[in-house]
Design an enzyme around this catalytic site. Structure first.
Site, mmCIF file in Angstrom:
data_model
loop_
_atom_site.group_PDB
_atom_site.id
_atom_site.type_symbol
_atom_site.label_atom_id
_atom_site.label_comp_id
_atom_site.label_asym_id
_atom_site.label_seq_id
_atom_site.Cartn_x
_atom_site.Cartn_y
_atom_site.Cartn_z
ATOM 1 N N PRO A 9 1.128 -1.225 0.220
ATOM 2 C CA PRO A 9 -0.155 0.058 -0.383
ATOM 3 C C PRO A 9 0.873 1.094 -0.152
ATOM 4 O O PRO A 9 1.834 1.065 0.492
ATOM 5 C CB PRO A 9 -1.139 -0.281 0.969
ATOM 6 C CG PRO A 9 -0.264 -1.150 2.195
ATOM 7 C CD PRO A 9 0.513 -2.079 0.996
ATOM 8 N N ASN A 10 0.117 2.147 -1.482
ATOM 9 C CA ASN A 10 1.078 3.433 -1.279
ATOM 10 C C ASN A 10 1.713 3.483 -1.854
ATOM 11 O O ASN A 10 3.047 5.011 -1.653
ATOM 12 C CB ASN A 10 0.775 4.396 0.281
ATOM 13 C CG ASN A 10 -0.286 4.389 1.010
ATOM 14 O OD1 ASN A 10 -1.436 4.940 0.619
ATOM 15 N ND2 ASN A 10 -0.452 3.406 2.616
ATOM 16 N N ARG A 17 4.822 10.712 -2.676
ATOM 17 C CA ARG A 17 4.809 10.124 -1.105
ATOM 18 C C ARG A 17 6.268 10.786 -0.005
ATOM 19 O O ARG A 17 6.872 10.143 -0.623
ATOM 20 C CB ARG A 17 4.701 9.107 -1.283
ATOM 21 C CG ARG A 17 4.260 9.111 0.430
ATOM 22 C CD ARG A 17 3.961 6.760 0.239
ATOM 23 N NE ARG A 17 4.202 6.656 1.989
ATOM 24 C CZ ARG A 17 4.317 5.226 2.730
ATOM 25 N NH1 ARG A 17 4.529 4.700 1.186
ATOM 26 N NH2 ARG A 17 3.741 5.092 3.499
ATOM 27 N N TYR A 22 10.801 9.113 1.542
ATOM 28 C CA TYR A 22 10.798 8.008 0.552
ATOM 29 C C TYR A 22 12.041 7.934 -0.847
ATOM 30 O O TYR A 22 11.736 7.271 -2.054
ATOM 31 C CB TYR A 22 9.337 7.363 0.365
ATOM 32 C CG TYR A 22 8.615 7.010 1.170
ATOM 33 C CD1 TYR A 22 9.564 5.634 2.202
ATOM 34 C CD2 TYR A 22 8.128 7.491 1.582
ATOM 35 C CE1 TYR A 22 8.640 5.210 2.708
ATOM 36 C CE2 TYR A 22 7.601 6.673 2.969
ATOM 37 C CZ TYR A 22 7.472 5.488 3.384
ATOM 38 O OH TYR A 22 7.507 5.317 4.568
ATOM 39 N N ASN A 73 7.621 -5.089 -0.208
ATOM 40 C CA ASN A 73 7.853 -4.435 0.842
ATOM 41 C C ASN A 73 6.446 -4.051 1.168
ATOM 42 O O ASN A 73 5.850 -3.697 0.182
ATOM 43 C CB ASN A 73 8.795 -2.783 -0.060
ATOM 44 C CG ASN A 73 8.240 -1.771 0.818
ATOM 45 O OD1 ASN A 73 7.904 -2.048 2.049
ATOM 46 N ND2 ASN A 73 9.115 -0.994 0.788
ATOM 47 N N ALA A 76 2.979 -0.072 5.252
ATOM 48 C CA ALA A 76 2.271 -0.372 6.519
ATOM 49 C C ALA A 76 1.628 -2.187 7.126
ATOM 50 O O ALA A 76 1.806 -2.013 8.280
ATOM 51 C CB ALA A 76 0.745 0.138 6.834
ATOM 52 N N HIS A 79 2.870 -4.257 9.742
ATOM 53 C CA HIS A 79 3.397 -4.029 10.749
ATOM 54 C C HIS A 79 1.585 -4.622 11.503
ATOM 55 O O HIS A 79 2.301 -4.924 12.951
ATOM 56 C CB HIS A 79 3.302 -2.378 11.367
ATOM 57 C CG HIS A 79 4.487 -1.385 10.528
ATOM 58 N ND1 HIS A 79 6.147 -2.203 10.649
ATOM 59 C CD2 HIS A 79 4.452 -0.064 9.507
ATOM 60 C CE1 HIS A 79 6.070 -1.376 10.002
ATOM 61 N NE2 HIS A 79 5.448 -0.198 9.392
ATOM 62 N N ASP A 86 0.307 -15.645 7.731
ATOM 63 C CA ASP A 86 0.968 -16.658 6.953
ATOM 64 C C ASP A 86 0.914 -16.916 5.831
ATOM 65 O O ASP A 86 0.891 -18.226 5.313
ATOM 66 C CB ASP A 86 -1.066 -16.909 7.755
ATOM 67 C CG ASP A 86 -0.930 -17.221 9.463
ATOM 68 O OD1 ASP A 86 -0.345 -17.010 9.955
ATOM 69 O OD2 ASP A 86 -2.298 -16.968 9.768
ATOM 70 N N GLU A 97 11.485 -9.675 3.403
ATOM 71 C CA GLU A 97 11.231 -8.190 3.669
ATOM 72 C C GLU A 97 11.671 -6.949 3.303
ATOM 73 O O GLU A 97 13.615 -7.044 3.432
ATOM 74 C CB GLU A 97 11.198 -8.406 4.728
ATOM 75 C CG GLU A 97 10.670 -6.798 5.565
ATOM 76 C CD GLU A 97 10.315 -6.876 7.149
ATOM 77 O OE1 GLU A 97 10.918 -8.188 8.184
ATOM 78 O OE2 GLU A 97 10.216 -5.800 7.461
ATOM 79 N N HIS A 99 12.314 -2.546 3.327
ATOM 80 C CA HIS A 99 12.013 -1.049 3.864
ATOM 81 C C HIS A 99 13.290 -0.371 2.762
ATOM 82 O O HIS A 99 13.838 -0.530 2.859
ATOM 83 C CB HIS A 99 11.854 -0.802 4.778
ATOM 84 C CG HIS A 99 11.124 -2.145 5.632
ATOM 85 N ND1 HIS A 99 9.783 -2.009 5.475
ATOM 86 C CD2 HIS A 99 10.704 -2.923 6.322
ATOM 87 C CE1 HIS A 99 8.545 -2.984 5.624
ATOM 88 N NE2 HIS A 99 9.846 -3.742 6.230
ATOM 89 N N SER A 101 12.813 3.217 4.179
ATOM 90 C CA SER A 101 13.053 3.773 4.878
ATOM 91 C C SER A 101 13.705 3.311 6.605
ATOM 92 O O SER A 101 13.179 1.434 6.507
ATOM 93 C CB SER A 101 12.237 4.610 5.568
ATOM 94 O OG SER A 101 10.616 3.824 5.999
ATOM 95 N N ARG A 106 11.786 4.967 12.905
ATOM 96 C CA ARG A 106 10.504 6.039 13.057
ATOM 97 C C ARG A 106 10.004 5.817 14.098
ATOM 98 O O ARG A 106 10.798 5.643 15.268
ATOM 99 C CB ARG A 106 10.436 5.779 11.591
ATOM 100 C CG ARG A 106 11.209 6.111 10.586
ATOM 101 C CD ARG A 106 10.498 5.444 8.780
ATOM 102 N NE ARG A 106 9.450 6.498 8.726
ATOM 103 C CZ ARG A 106 8.270 6.270 8.391
ATOM 104 N NH1 ARG A 106 9.181 5.204 7.205
ATOM 105 N NH2 ARG A 106 7.522 7.249 7.051
ATOM 106 N N ARG A 110 6.318 1.346 13.489
ATOM 107 C CA ARG A 110 7.189 0.849 12.839
ATOM 108 C C ARG A 110 8.540 0.119 12.672
ATOM 109 O O ARG A 110 8.732 -1.023 12.102
ATOM 110 C CB ARG A 110 7.239 1.919 11.794
ATOM 111 C CG ARG A 110 6.674 2.848 10.983
ATOM 112 C CD ARG A 110 6.917 3.556 9.946
ATOM 113 N NE ARG A 110 7.034 5.050 9.958
ATOM 114 C CZ ARG A 110 5.571 4.976 9.452
ATOM 115 N NH1 ARG A 110 5.145 3.718 8.565
ATOM 116 N NH2 ARG A 110 4.610 6.264 8.826
HETATM 117 C C1 DQA Z 1 7.923 1.247 4.634
HETATM 118 C C2 DQA Z 1 7.667 1.394 5.779
HETATM 119 C C3 DQA Z 1 6.492 1.283 6.282
HETATM 120 O O1 DQA Z 1 6.652 1.578 7.569
HETATM 121 C C4 DQA Z 1 5.916 2.395 5.797
HETATM 122 O O2 DQA Z 1 4.448 1.976 6.171
HETATM 123 C C5 DQA Z 1 5.238 1.865 4.579
HETATM 124 C C6 DQA Z 1 7.044 1.809 3.175
HETATM 125 C C7 DQA Z 1 8.765 1.669 3.742
HETATM 126 O O3 DQA Z 1 9.618 1.348 2.245
HETATM 127 O O4 DQA Z 1 10.092 2.551 4.310
HETATM 128 O O5 DQA Z 1 4.580 2.130 3.816
HETATM 129 O O6 DQA Z 1 7.709 -0.198 4.466
#
Ligand code: DQA
Length: 146
Positions: A9-10, A17, A22, A73, A76, A79, A86, A97, A99, A101, A106, A110
């Site tokens: 997401p996002n 953003r 980012y 990635n 959110a 978390h 699962d 995994e 990220h 950032s 942070r 997170r």
């Molecule tokens: C993220 C870190 C997450 O906490 C956040 O919700 C994101 C981006 C990152 O790539 O740093 O959407 O996964």
């Protein structure tokens, strides 16, 4: 060998953003750069982005059929999504995994990743290079298994 790269997401809004967190590049640009790097290493990447938890889970299920590993990635969902956790356990292919950032530097929420325990490993805080480092990690992992 094919590797699936999933962004949650996002992350479709990369570039606009919170660029201070980012970076200023779009997801498409990051994917292109990663694809080139992967080709040089002998990997074929498949990209998927979704803002929906269920769609990400469906794609993970599909990846188990035709991909050797996944770079994820989860945004959110990292978390709090036990459903995603699962799914990662269920697919039994290595998932790294990622990220962009440094999630440990942070907000408190997170710092907790519910998916980390079922991933091969976690990479956080290297900007767009977090994805490239995940690819290198998978390459080492596959090399060890040969
Ligand atoms: C993220 C870190 C997450 O906490 C956040 O919700 C994101 C981006 C990152 O790539 O740093 O959407 O996964």
């Amino acid at each position: 060998m094919r590797i699936m790269v999933i962004n949650g997401p996002n992350l479709n809004l990369l570039g606009e953003r919170e660029p201070a967190v980012y970076g200023g590049e779009t997801l498409q640009s990051l994917n292109m750069q990663l694809s080139e790097k992967a080709a040089g290493m002998g990997y074929d990447l498949e990209f998927f982005q979704s803002n929906s938890e269920g769609e990400i889970i469906d794609r993970l299920h599909e990846a188990r059929l035709d991909c050797s590993g996944v770079i994820l990635n989860a945004g959110a969902y990292t978390h709090y999504s036990y459903a995603l956790r699962d799914a990662i356990s269920a697919v039994r292919i290595p998932v790294v995994e990622v990220h962009i950032s440094n999630v440990d530097s942070r907000e408190d929420f997170r710092r907790n990743s519910v998916i980390a325990p079922v991933c091969l490993g976690s990479i956080s805080g290297f900007g767009k290079y977090s994805y490239a480092l995940a690819l290198i990690a998978l390459d080492y992992y596959f090399g060890e298994k040969k």
